[in-house]
Design a protein around this motif. Structure first.
Motif, PDB file in Angstrom:
ATOM      1  N   GLU A 280       4.315  -6.698 -13.789  1.00  0.00           N
ATOM      2  CA  GLU A 280       3.414  -7.842 -13.790  1.00  0.00           C
ATOM      3  C   GLU A 280       4.270  -9.073 -13.521  1.00  0.00           C
ATOM      4  O   GLU A 280       5.127  -9.438 -14.337  1.00  0.00           O
ATOM      5  CB  GLU A 280       2.699  -7.987 -15.132  1.00  0.00           C
ATOM      6  CG  GLU A 280       1.755  -9.182 -15.173  1.00  0.00           C
ATOM      7  CD  GLU A 280       1.320  -9.568 -16.581  1.00  0.00           C
ATOM      8  OE1 GLU A 280       0.462 -10.454 -16.716  1.00  0.00           O
ATOM      9  OE2 GLU A 280       1.865  -8.989 -17.540  1.00  0.00           O
ATOM     10  N   TYR A 367       1.974 -16.020 -22.903  1.00  0.00           N
ATOM     11  CA  TYR A 367       2.401 -15.055 -23.923  1.00  0.00           C
ATOM     12  C   TYR A 367       1.221 -14.511 -24.732  1.00  0.00           C
ATOM     13  O   TYR A 367       1.315 -13.428 -25.300  1.00  0.00           O
ATOM     14  CB  TYR A 367       3.436 -15.690 -24.853  1.00  0.00           C
ATOM     15  CG  TYR A 367       4.761 -15.990 -24.186  1.00  0.00           C
ATOM     16  CD1 TYR A 367       5.292 -15.141 -23.232  1.00  0.00           C
ATOM     17  CD2 TYR A 367       5.485 -17.143 -24.516  1.00  0.00           C
ATOM     18  CE1 TYR A 367       6.502 -15.425 -22.608  1.00  0.00           C
ATOM     19  CE2 TYR A 367       6.702 -17.424 -23.904  1.00  0.00           C
ATOM     20  CZ  TYR A 367       7.205 -16.562 -22.948  1.00  0.00           C
ATOM     21  OH  TYR A 367       8.408 -16.829 -22.347  1.00  0.00           O
ATOM     22  N   CYS A 371      -0.160  -7.636 -22.565  1.00  0.00           N
ATOM     23  CA  CYS A 371       0.642  -7.002 -21.520  1.00  0.00           C
ATOM     24  C   CYS A 371      -0.136  -5.826 -20.932  1.00  0.00           C
ATOM     25  O   CYS A 371      -0.951  -5.187 -21.612  1.00  0.00           O
ATOM     26  CB  CYS A 371       1.969  -6.520 -22.086  1.00  0.00           C
ATOM     27  SG  CYS A 371       3.088  -7.875 -22.540  1.00  0.00           S
ATOM     28  N   ARG A 377       6.369  -7.080 -17.781  1.00  0.00           N
ATOM     29  CA  ARG A 377       6.118  -8.483 -17.414  1.00  0.00           C
ATOM     30  C   ARG A 377       7.412  -9.175 -17.004  1.00  0.00           C
ATOM     31  O   ARG A 377       8.413  -9.119 -17.703  1.00  0.00           O
ATOM     32  CB  ARG A 377       5.461  -9.219 -18.577  1.00  0.00           C
ATOM     33  CG  ARG A 377       5.173 -10.704 -18.299  1.00  0.00           C
ATOM     34  CD  ARG A 377       4.361 -11.325 -19.424  1.00  0.00           C
ATOM     35  NE  ARG A 377       2.981 -10.842 -19.400  1.00  0.00           N
ATOM     36  CZ  ARG A 377       2.110 -11.073 -20.387  1.00  0.00           C
ATOM     37  NH1 ARG A 377       2.475 -11.746 -21.464  1.00  0.00           N
ATOM     38  NH2 ARG A 377       0.877 -10.620 -20.291  1.00  0.00           N
ATOM     39  N   ASN A 400       9.218 -14.208 -27.799  1.00  0.00           N
ATOM     40  CA  ASN A 400       8.460 -13.252 -26.980  1.00  0.00           C
ATOM     41  C   ASN A 400       9.362 -12.412 -26.074  1.00  0.00           C
ATOM     42  O   ASN A 400       8.885 -11.804 -25.115  1.00  0.00           O
ATOM     43  CB  ASN A 400       7.435 -14.009 -26.130  1.00  0.00           C
ATOM     44  CG  ASN A 400       6.329 -14.629 -26.953  1.00  0.00           C
ATOM     45  OD1 ASN A 400       5.340 -13.997 -27.279  1.00  0.00           O
ATOM     46  ND2 ASN A 400       6.508 -15.902 -27.321  1.00  0.00           N
ATOM     47  N   SER A 403       8.684  -8.679 -24.971  1.00  0.00           N
ATOM     48  CA  SER A 403       7.541  -8.328 -24.125  1.00  0.00           C
ATOM     49  C   SER A 403       7.696  -8.748 -22.671  1.00  0.00           C
ATOM     50  O   SER A 403       6.794  -8.524 -21.855  1.00  0.00           O
ATOM     51  CB  SER A 403       6.257  -8.965 -24.681  1.00  0.00           C
ATOM     52  OG  SER A 403       6.351 -10.388 -24.645  1.00  0.00           O
ATOM     53  N   HIS A 404       8.843  -9.357 -22.314  1.00  0.00           N
ATOM     54  CA  HIS A 404       9.005  -9.810 -20.931  1.00  0.00           C
ATOM     55  C   HIS A 404      10.456 -10.154 -20.644  1.00  0.00           C
ATOM     56  O   HIS A 404      11.295 -10.206 -21.545  1.00  0.00           O
ATOM     57  CB  HIS A 404       8.135 -11.042 -20.685  1.00  0.00           C
ATOM     58  CG  HIS A 404       8.777 -12.340 -21.131  1.00  0.00           C
ATOM     59  ND1 HIS A 404       9.170 -12.569 -22.427  1.00  0.00           N
ATOM     60  CD2 HIS A 404       9.093 -13.461 -20.438  1.00  0.00           C
ATOM     61  CE1 HIS A 404       9.706 -13.776 -22.517  1.00  0.00           C
ATOM     62  NE2 HIS A 404       9.662 -14.340 -21.331  1.00  0.00           N
TER      63      HIS A 404
END
Length: 807
Positions: A280, A367, A371, A377, A400, A403-404
């Motif tokens: 993503e 954020y 996801c 991501r 965060n 998650s990325h």
């Protein structure tokens, strides 16, 4: 009041700073910078001079001293409030005092106060800092001396907490700069490039491993001073061991030996040839007023390349921000011809017309989006970095980080190194800076290749040391490793051993299902006489980690923070203790020096002078003309509407000279008639109108024209527009098409041959989209590919081999 380009200090008062001397010493990839600032009070009364200036956000400031007459005073590091009180007490008692402190909002801004400088007196300030040099895409090591400090945008409702910045145009900076650099390495120094004029490079030995270079005379403060240092065989892992400080207590960071490891991973070619086809991709673009002109234009072109280079099967979205933020799609969408074209249509309309620079809210919104399963991501952030809440932003990215991955780009002179480097570091990504005449596209596309690399997982570091010796890792855990990019690890070596065995550090990780490792050998014998350079960089690393932890407490709700007040105070105390022990600055300490000679109580208030720093004016380049016009961020500067009209009319005069009337002439007449009754809404309309007209009138790069015709699948269609880009007529193109060839196969091979034949110097910009085109061709298994390659070479006058095209 914070002011932007084009304004002088209040009352045009004389400024006591007369000159700055900078001496740079680079040992391999570590730089020591010594800056000397010369002050001269020409007033008829005592003054207090305040100089706000930029330093790299990851620098370790480790020395500060002042020389008044023949007396030198070396500053001490103390808790910040204690240092401020000592400074104030010294001034009130008539003593001379010097205070150096880091901004609490951003680690790349410092404030230097020179207090109670008597009439006719001179003083010299010596400042020293250490920094690791970042590796660039072409393997150069980049050093940047920030000569430009742009005022930082403070979001509405946030605490100021920062220092006042007064800026003037570069041509009116009332002090000079001299700069020299000495470079040494175990390897040959191949060359040194710069965005500024340099004197010829001089080698100091036959091996060409030592060299000196100087800034040419007449430097203007219109840009940061950037050096790019190139070594032979730069990608060499290394370990530097430094002995502890004799006077420090054993078992402490300063008392024990420390080691700095440079890890350059080389991934197997088989793994690197298969880039990820999922993910993503979220692009966040700064559209504040300071991004106007060439910056926003270049950003639009870059987004075109990015969108054309994304793999089929991924997801994407584009956000833009200023005082508010916008997004093209409510949530990320699957990449297809339809969604790509919809996004490109919106990108073409983007202007730098969204006001200030409030990056925090769009980040929070991104954020908060869930996801997508099996789609890692990847966040790309483009900004000129003029924000005042840097630590709040980087803390959010860190929060965060699981998650990325975050890739950040600093655009233009004066972009905040603390923001750009901080976001990439906390987000496990990579940072790039685009300054001067740099093209944005090559750096961004190289970063996209990083993002498409297989994710490195399960990273671990193991130590093989003699019995009795233990390694305490001081660096944050490695969360990201990229092909050919250096990773640094600092460790404290405690204990002793009589064994003379070799030591090893092994970095293990999982790369696309392949267990991989890199091993670095070293000995406990100190590598060379490095002073305390490595110790101070290690201390800086620990201090920054603790400050991030402290920032996390600052972001907590009031009641939750109150419950953890004791923990928060403990973290701050650790920062202060390590800062004082190592002599390295922090956000909770300051350097204080007091000249305790003969003194008399100061009568009346001191004359306080704010020394202006240069801020960059943004070049407006149109059709061969260049005019350095100041840009105006509406929240940065309270400007009279009439002044803005003057600036707008200047832009229109330039355009009208080139277009001889037409819309520009009409707009000029409208500006003249509206000048007296101008209002903010009219001002924004004028900005937008001129910006759009200029954008649509700009000549288009043939490469970008060709790229714009590519389909999301990677193919091209056989159309007159393609023939025109190739410099041919439709009849010429159709005449040489092999009879059995599919039209789109023929068009795609023509495009690939043209790219390789005429744009090989820009390969990094089109490499990914060309690879996508080759994959499309291979998926068809078309029988006429070889005939098409031969015919394309004949038509275009090239000699590109089929294998070169990836076919």
């Amino acid at each position: 009041m914070v002011r932007r380009c084009g304004l002088l200090t209040n009352n045009r008062e004389p400024v006591p700073l007369k000159g700055i001397e900078v001496a740079l010493e680079v040992k391999d990839h570590v730089a020591t910078v010594v800056s000397t600032l010369h002050y001269d009070n020409k007033e008829d009364k005592a003054i207090e001079a305040v100089f706000v200036f930029p330093l790299p956000g990851d620098a370790a400031v480790c020395h500060f001293s002042a020389k008044v007459g023949q007396t030198e005073i070396v500053a001490e590091v103390k808790e910040k409030q204690e240092a401020r009180e000592e400074y104030d007490d010294a001034l009130s008692s008539g003593q001379q005092a010097f205070l150096l402190e880091e901004s609490e909002q951003s680690s790349d801004i410092f404030s230097l106060s020179v207090g109670s400088l008597p009439p006719g007196e001179s003083a010299s300030i010596r400042l020293e800092y250490i920094i690791e040099l970042a590796v660039q895409a072409d393997d150069a090591l980049r050093f940047c001396l920030p000569a430009v400090l742009n005022p930082r945008y403070q979001p509405q409702g946030s605490e100021g907490g920062g220092v006042q910045v007064t800026s003037v145009p570069a041509s009116q900076v009332p002090y000079s700069l001299s700069f020299s650099a000495r470079v040494s390495s175990p390897r040959q120094v191949s060359k040194i490039d710069s965005n500024c004029s340099l004197e010829p490079l001089q080698y100091l030995n036959a091996e060409q491993s030592q060299a000196v270079v100087k800034l040419a005379a007449g430097h203007k403060f219109d840009r940061d001073v950037e050096l790019l240092i190139y070594y032979q065989d730069a990608h060499q892992p290394a370990a530097v061991v430094e002995a502890g400080q004799v006077s420090a207590k054993p078992g402490t960071l300063m008392g024990d030996a420390v080691v700095m490891l440079s890890v350059y991973p080389e991934f197997p070619q088989a793994v690197m040839s298969s880039l990820a086809s999922s993910g993503e991709f979220v692009f966040l673009l700064d559209r504040s007023g300071s991004m106007s002109g060439t910056r926003i234009s270049s950003a639009r072109d870059t987004l075109l390349l990015l969108l054309k280079s994304l793999p089929m099967g991924c997801y994407f979205n584009i956000y833009s921000f200023g005082s508010s933020f916008e997004h093209i799609f409510p949530t990320s969408v699957e990449y297809s011809e339809k969604t790509m074209e919809e996004a490109l249509k919106k990108v073409k309309e983007m202007q730098a017309n969204l006001g200030g620079t409030e990056i925090l809210q769009p980040l929070k919104h991104i954020y908060n989006q869930p996801c997508i399963p099996s789609q890692p991501r990847q966040l790309f952030v483009f900004t000129d970095g003029e924000v005042g809440n840097t630590k709040e932003v980087t803390s959010l990215v860190k929060k965060n980080s699981t998650s990325h991955r975050c890739f950040s780009f600093g655009i233009g002179e004066g972009a905040s190194t603390a923001l750009i480097n901080g976001m990439a570091k906390e987000g496990g990504g990579h940072a790039q800076f685009i300054t001067g005449a740099d093209r944005m596209q090559p750096k961004v596309m190289q970063t996209l290749q990083f993002a498409l690399q297989p994710a490195v997982e399960d990273i671990s570091v193991t130590w093989d040391l003699p019995q009795g010796v233990t390694a305490i890792v001081l660096s944050p855990p490695l969360t990201a490793i990229f092909q050919g990019q250096r990773s640094l690890i600092y460790a404290q070596l405690t204990g002793q051993s009589s064994e003379a065995k070799d030591c090893f550090v092994t970095v293990k990780y999982n790369l696309a299902g392949h267990p991989t490792q890199n091993q670095i050998p070293f000995t406990l014998q100190p590598t060379e006489e490095t002073g305390l350079t490595i110790h101070r960089l290690s201390a800086r690393t620990v201090i920054r980690s603790l400050e991030t932890e402290k920032n996390n407490y600052d972001l907590m709700p009031f009641m939750e923070r109150e419950d953890k007040k004791e923990e928060e105070d403990g973290v701050k105390q650790k920062v202060v203790e390590l800062s004082v022990q190592s002599g390295v600055s922090s956000s909770h300490t300051a350097f204080i020096a007091v000249h305790k000679g003969e003194s008399s109580t100061t009568q009346g208030p001191l004359l306080r002078q704010i020394i202006p720093v240069p801020s960059c004016s943004m070049p407006l380049r149109m059709y061969g003309l260049s005019s350095h016009l100041g840009d105006c961020d509406s929240m940065q500067m309270k400007m009279e509407n009439a002044d803005h009209c003057d600036s707008m009319q200047m832009k229109l005069e330039i355009a009208d000279q080139n277009h001889k009337g037409g819309i520009f002439h009409s707009l000029k007449r409208w500006m003249r008639s509206s000048k007296k009754k101008s209002a903010p809404s009219m001002r924004n309309s004028a900005d937008s109108c001129v910006e759009k007209t200029l954008a649509s009138s700009s000549p288009t790069d043939p490469l970008l024209q060709l790229v714009s015709l590519q389909k999301a699948s990677g193919s091209w269609e056989l159309k007159p527009t393609l023939a025109a880009v190739l410099g041919k007529t439709s009849k010429e193109v159709e005449k040489l098409k092999p009879a059995s060839a599919n039209e789109n196969v023929w068009a795609t091979i023509l495009a690939l041959v043209w790219l390789h034949g005429f744009k090989s110097d820009a390969e990094v910009e089109w490499k990914l989209l060309a690879r996508k085109a080759a994959s499309w061709l291979l998926s068809l298994n078309a029988p006429s590919v070889t005939d098409c390659v031969v015919a394309a070479n004949t038509l275009l006058g090239c000699n590109v081999q089929k294998d070169t095209l990836g076919l």
